[in-house]
Scaffold this motif. Sequence first.
Motif, PDB file in Angstrom:
ATOM      1  N   PHE A  16     157.336  74.926  54.715  1.00 32.73           N
ATOM      2  CA  PHE A  16     156.350  74.608  54.146  1.00 32.73           C
ATOM      3  C   PHE A  16     155.784  74.724  52.825  1.00 32.73           C
ATOM      4  O   PHE A  16     155.661  74.406  51.786  1.00 32.73           O
ATOM      5  CB  PHE A  16     155.210  75.302  55.170  1.00 32.73           C
ATOM      6  CG  PHE A  16     154.865  74.449  56.373  1.00 32.73           C
ATOM      7  CD1 PHE A  16     154.760  73.737  56.505  1.00 32.73           C
ATOM      8  CD2 PHE A  16     154.753  75.603  57.103  1.00 32.73           C
ATOM      9  CE1 PHE A  16     154.066  73.904  57.963  1.00 32.73           C
ATOM     10  CE2 PHE A  16     154.716  75.573  58.610  1.00 32.73           C
ATOM     11  CZ  PHE A  16     154.510  74.647  58.505  1.00 32.73           C
ATOM     12  N   ASP A  17     157.333  74.895  52.291  1.00 32.94           N
ATOM     13  CA  ASP A  17     158.085  75.382  50.905  1.00 32.94           C
ATOM     14  C   ASP A  17     158.269  74.562  50.061  1.00 32.94           C
ATOM     15  O   ASP A  17     158.028  73.797  48.390  1.00 32.94           O
ATOM     16  CB  ASP A  17     158.618  76.543  50.586  1.00 32.94           C
ATOM     17  CG  ASP A  17     157.516  77.969  50.858  1.00 32.94           C
ATOM     18  OD1 ASP A  17     156.226  77.486  50.916  1.00 32.94           O
ATOM     19  OD2 ASP A  17     158.313  78.872  51.145  1.00 32.94           O
ATOM     20  N   ARG A  18     159.023  73.496  51.064  1.00 33.55           N
ATOM     21  CA  ARG A  18     159.758  72.098  50.101  1.00 33.55           C
ATOM     22  C   ARG A  18     158.985  71.437  49.793  1.00 33.55           C
ATOM     23  O   ARG A  18     157.185  71.197  50.209  1.00 33.55           O
ATOM     24  CB  ARG A  18     160.311  71.331  51.068  1.00 33.55           C
ATOM     25  CG  ARG A  18     161.383  72.060  52.606  1.00 33.55           C
ATOM     26  CD  ARG A  18     161.884  71.082  52.564  1.00 33.55           C
ATOM     27  NE  ARG A  18     163.240  71.610  54.562  1.00 33.55           N
ATOM     28  CZ  ARG A  18     163.026  72.381  55.377  1.00 33.55           C
ATOM     29  NH1 ARG A  18     161.531  71.736  56.230  1.00 33.55           N
ATOM     30  NH2 ARG A  18     163.589  72.282  56.249  1.00 33.55           N
ATOM     31  N   ARG A  19     159.434  71.453  48.694  1.00 30.98           N
ATOM     32  CA  ARG A  19     158.451  70.419  47.965  1.00 30.98           C
ATOM     33  C   ARG A  19     159.105  68.744  47.647  1.00 30.98           C
ATOM     34  O   ARG A  19     158.809  67.416  47.156  1.00 30.98           O
ATOM     35  CB  ARG A  19     159.036  69.954  46.784  1.00 30.98           C
ATOM     36  CG  ARG A  19     157.681  71.369  46.144  1.00 30.98           C
ATOM     37  CD  ARG A  19     156.045  70.867  46.621  1.00 30.98           C
ATOM     38  NE  ARG A  19     155.460  72.065  46.938  1.00 30.98           N
ATOM     39  CZ  ARG A  19     153.640  72.385  47.299  1.00 30.98           C
ATOM     40  NH1 ARG A  19     152.809  71.508  47.634  1.00 30.98           N
ATOM     41  NH2 ARG A  19     153.373  73.686  47.084  1.00 30.98           N
ATOM     42  N   SER A  20     160.924  68.395  48.047  1.00 29.90           N
ATOM     43  CA  SER A  20     161.407  67.405  47.887  1.00 29.90           C
ATOM     44  C   SER A  20     161.186  66.215  49.483  1.00 29.90           C
ATOM     45  O   SER A  20     161.538  67.026  50.800  1.00 29.90           O
ATOM     46  CB  SER A  20     162.642  67.454  47.832  1.00 29.90           C
ATOM     47  OG  SER A  20     163.493  68.045  48.844  1.00 29.90           O
ATOM     48  N   HIS A  60     151.015  67.932  52.900  1.00 32.32           N
ATOM     49  CA  HIS A  60     150.223  68.702  51.903  1.00 32.32           C
ATOM     50  C   HIS A  60     151.794  68.832  50.821  1.00 32.32           C
ATOM     51  O   HIS A  60     151.107  69.798  49.877  1.00 32.32           O
ATOM     52  CB  HIS A  60     150.604  70.420  53.176  1.00 32.32           C
ATOM     53  CG  HIS A  60     151.630  70.356  53.955  1.00 32.32           C
ATOM     54  ND1 HIS A  60     152.487  71.544  53.246  1.00 32.32           N
ATOM     55  CD2 HIS A  60     152.369  69.316  54.957  1.00 32.32           C
ATOM     56  CE1 HIS A  60     153.701  71.553  54.241  1.00 32.32           C
ATOM     57  NE2 HIS A  60     153.319  70.202  54.757  1.00 32.32           N
ATOM     58  N   ASP A  61     152.939  68.841  50.800  1.00 29.34           N
ATOM     59  CA  ASP A  61     153.849  69.212  49.694  1.00 29.34           C
ATOM     60  C   ASP A  61     154.589  67.611  49.054  1.00 29.34           C
ATOM     61  O   ASP A  61     155.181  67.666  48.580  1.00 29.34           O
ATOM     62  CB  ASP A  61     154.567  69.693  50.782  1.00 29.34           C
ATOM     63  CG  ASP A  61     155.167  68.899  51.658  1.00 29.34           C
ATOM     64  OD1 ASP A  61     154.588  68.139  52.482  1.00 29.34           O
ATOM     65  OD2 ASP A  61     156.344  69.663  52.198  1.00 29.34           O
ATOM     66  N   GLY A  62     153.260  66.215  49.357  1.00 25.30           N
ATOM     67  CA  GLY A  62     153.908  65.046  48.851  1.00 25.30           C
ATOM     68  C   GLY A  62     153.288  64.112  49.516  1.00 25.30           C
ATOM     69  O   GLY A  62     151.856  64.005  49.868  1.00 25.30           O
ATOM     70  N   ARG A 115     161.424  65.474  55.626  1.00 29.84           N
ATOM     71  CA  ARG A 115     162.214  66.441  54.396  1.00 29.84           C
ATOM     72  C   ARG A 115     163.210  67.358  54.906  1.00 29.84           C
ATOM     73  O   ARG A 115     163.961  67.221  54.668  1.00 29.84           O
ATOM     74  CB  ARG A 115     160.439  66.898  55.278  1.00 29.84           C
ATOM     75  CG  ARG A 115     159.558  66.926  54.992  1.00 29.84           C
ATOM     76  CD  ARG A 115     158.842  68.545  54.638  1.00 29.84           C
ATOM     77  NE  ARG A 115     157.435  68.237  54.082  1.00 29.84           N
ATOM     78  CZ  ARG A 115     156.235  67.500  55.444  1.00 29.84           C
ATOM     79  NH1 ARG A 115     157.134  67.098  56.056  1.00 29.84           N
ATOM     80  NH2 ARG A 115     155.244  67.008  55.476  1.00 29.84           N
ATOM     81  N   GLU A 140     154.375  71.626  60.755  1.00 31.99           N
ATOM     82  CA  GLU A 140     154.659  70.598  60.272  1.00 31.99           C
ATOM     83  C   GLU A 140     153.935  69.099  60.596  1.00 31.99           C
ATOM     84  O   GLU A 140     153.831  68.749  59.974  1.00 31.99           O
ATOM     85  CB  GLU A 140     155.776  70.965  59.890  1.00 31.99           C
ATOM     86  CG  GLU A 140     156.567  70.027  58.319  1.00 31.99           C
ATOM     87  CD  GLU A 140     157.410  70.739  57.931  1.00 31.99           C
ATOM     88  OE1 GLU A 140     157.250  71.059  56.518  1.00 31.99           O
ATOM     89  OE2 GLU A 140     158.250  69.615  57.910  1.00 31.99           O
ATOM     90  N   ASP A 144     151.227  66.894  59.777  1.00 31.88           N
ATOM     91  CA  ASP A 144     151.629  65.242  58.673  1.00 31.88           C
ATOM     92  C   ASP A 144     150.929  64.603  59.855  1.00 31.88           C
ATOM     93  O   ASP A 144     150.388  63.463  59.118  1.00 31.88           O
ATOM     94  CB  ASP A 144     152.750  65.547  58.757  1.00 31.88           C
ATOM     95  CG  ASP A 144     153.962  65.501  57.963  1.00 31.88           C
ATOM     96  OD1 ASP A 144     153.452  66.155  57.303  1.00 31.88           O
ATOM     97  OD2 ASP A 144     155.551  66.178  58.443  1.00 31.88           O
TER      98      ASP A 144
END
Length: 291
Positions: A16-20, A60-62, A115, A140, A144
């Motif tokens: 859950f920390d990925r941003r790409s 949540h991350d992009g 991801r 995840e 999503d």
Amino acid sequence: MNESKEFDSLVPAQAFDRRSFLVTSLGAGFALATLPVAAQTAIRTDAAGLLEGEVKVPVHDGAMVAYRAAPAGVARAPVVLLISEIFGVHEYIRDTARRLAKLGYFVVAPELFARQGDPRKIESVAEIIDRISSKTPDAEVMKDLDATVAWAAGQGADSARLAITGFCWGGRITWLYSAHNPGVKAGVAWYGRLVSPVNAYNPRHPIDLVGELRAPVLGLYGGVDTGIPVDTVDAMEAALKTGSPAARASQIHLYDNAPHAFHADYRPSYRKEEAEDGWRRMLDWFRQNGV
């Protein structure tokens, strides 16, 4: 939307920390691992009368890429989440989305592997499993899909009439999401695995969730599927009878002579009779459950 705290507590935190996002565009065509395509059977559905194409779903991350197909000019169309096999959102999934959209559904097929990598560009099934599908956390995926439903509602679709269907890997996810989101009205799982070893990415499997199903699921399975033994299908059918009210309302239909992926019209596994019967059963299931 419901959040699965148990899934969250078991999944690796770095997921859950990925941003790409490694996949930002769906491209065109069939996944390399599925070639050559059986051109004599592959169904091709045009986009006449549809609003269709790639979209970006805020998560949540992009932003996650997805394919959307919906009847043009129709407000408040019911929503269908369409979940791919391990090959991602390639042409077969997009075509299936258009088939459903022609019937009046607002269909979204999210690229849930975005991801981890692009399975469409990998020639080996084993490599796809090792590098991508096995490294995609269930928690995840649930997040999503919640975001995808919210996005569809924001586009004017009727998320109060929500269904989910998926194939193979997506069939398993169909069972999981039907236990996760209380807003789902109906699920149809095409040959989704029911029993597997537990790990940090996949802490629970469909047979573990029969007590928590929130929507009735129709499971469509092949009697000669070498990857999903009939005894696991029988075990799931027995477990459903002792599960939640939605589980007890669920059904499993076994096609005795069908292999795995019998709906995949672009592959040698395709079985026309069983695929068409399953499609009719799916549509009836949606209608019977208010979608």
